[in-house]
Scaffold this active site. Sequence first.
Site, PDB file in Angstrom:
ATOM      1  CG  MET A 312      -2.202  -0.567   1.143  1.00  0.00           C
ATOM      2  SD  MET A 312      -3.058  -0.432   2.723  1.00  0.00           S
ATOM      3  CE  MET A 312      -3.594   1.262   2.686  1.00  0.00           C
ATOM      4  CD  GLN A 315      -1.091   2.262  -6.363  1.00  0.00           C
ATOM      5  OE1 GLN A 315      -0.351   1.478  -6.955  1.00  0.00           O
ATOM      6  NE2 GLN A 315      -1.796   3.188  -6.982  1.00  0.00           N
ATOM      7  CD  GLU A 316      -2.230   5.620  -0.997  1.00  0.00           C
ATOM      8  OE1 GLU A 316      -2.097   6.664  -1.638  1.00  0.00           O
ATOM      9  OE2 GLU A 316      -3.348   5.115  -0.761  1.00  0.00           O
ATOM     10  CB  SER A 317       4.279   7.799  -0.897  1.00  0.00           C
ATOM     11  OG  SER A 317       4.887   6.775  -0.124  1.00  0.00           O
ATOM     12  CE1 TYR A 386      -6.152   4.060   3.468  1.00  0.00           C
ATOM     13  CE2 TYR A 386      -5.417   4.030   1.183  1.00  0.00           C
ATOM     14  CZ  TYR A 386      -5.215   4.383   2.505  1.00  0.00           C
ATOM     15  OH  TYR A 386      -4.075   5.034   2.859  1.00  0.00           O
TER      16      TYR A 386
END
Length: 488
Positions: A312, A315-317, A386
């Site tokens: 996660m 993927q996010e940052s 989310y």
Amino acid sequence: MFVPTMSRKCCGYWLLASAMLLLLWACSQPLKPSTLERVQKAGELRVVTRNSPATYFQDRNGETGFEYELVKRFAKSLGVELKIEIADNLDDLFLRLEQDKGPVLAAAGLIDTPARATQAQFSSSYLQVSPQIIYRQGQRRPRRPADLQGKRIMVLKGSSHAQQLAALQTELPELQFEVSDEVEVVDLLRMVDEGQIDLTLVDSNELAMNQVYFPKVRVAFDLGEPTNLSWALAPGEDDSLLKEVNAFLDQVQDNGTLQQLKDRYYGHIDVLGYVGAYTFAQHLQQRLPRYEKAFRQEAQVQSLDWRFLAAMGYQESLWQPDATSKTGVRGLMMLTLRTANAMAVSNRLDAAQSIRGGAKYIAKIQAQLPESIQEPDRTWFALAAYNVGGGHLEDARRLTEAEGLNPNKWLDVKKILPRLAQKQWYSKTRYGYARGGEPVHFVANIRRYYDILTWVTLPQLEDSQLAESGLHMPGINKRTLSENNPAL
Ligand code: GLU
């Protein structure tokens, strides 16, 4: 004249009688069971394979690998148990095929080469691959076979690639190469990556599987025509099992199973692209070790798999603690201010806080999902919620049900989610318009990163940090490698 005629007749009767006796005897003998019958009677299918990421290996969840998954389904279709046996190297594998008494199927990423015609009978093909010359970024790229001369090249002993290079030597007498039965394809790629050898020759599927671990490894060119991977049986076996194998391979081709396995094991190059794969490999080595401890800690608190949390974060940052977006989300887990406040995160740019907040938040969302959604779908639904919001996900689940599909299955809901962006559909929903395609990509990416992280981190590495271990791929130990190859 009379006597010889009589004796000819006698002889004829005698021959006829013996033939009949022979026939009677043959009929009274029990028939030798066919190869298939022997497998069925034993209740198990013995499969010999290689212990490598593209074939068979153990991860935290147990046995895995492309060949393993495929052969497991084949054993199931026969209604027998699967018994995996590991060959030490390719020579050992073919020796086992030839010498073993019971029927053994070889499922090991093998190429059906003419030179192997006496060693094995091959099934139809389940994967087309290209043999690829691999070099190290920053070195001069070889472009044609003649450029291989004068280079240090290593391939697996007994491999199709050793055969291929040996054949090339007849045209290019200066071509030299080494073979080793102490290494696997991952070792060869690592040796190129680290500059211990100049080049290697591997199948494109093996590269696709391993590219993410070796940032400097590049394809120079394809050597020769594409080739076919097949399963193999001992030359002496009859064709009863082979026919079943071929029928099974046809079936998995037709029903999409084969494609699914290809996507899962070899597809991340397609999804990440080559540049994405190199980048991931770099980030895996340079960035993840800084945050791994926090991922593990927070995952444990929330009863999550740390690699899922790490996926996660990627993927996010891309594992950057100071990431910010125009929409005001920030930090390694890209939390909104609202979420950060709700999760008691005071500084979103603090990596440890961000990971803690993200873990708490996803665990909370997961807990709120209806009981009817079971794992592993539950995790994918939590991620979708989310990303797009729980209300929109509920809308998509309702639409899914109205279509006669299963609202508790991610596979079904992800087909419907993109409709939330079309007026004809969202006008009928409670929460209205949403970019429904986004959560589908979001989940697919995280699953991909999660898969890769699962391959990279083996159970034996669980206690040590990736950075400290120096091991970034399944099944390989640097020390063993150099012990086995003192020359390296
Ligand atoms: N496909 C190879 C063979 O059939 C083995 C794997 C490799 O050398 O890359 O021998």
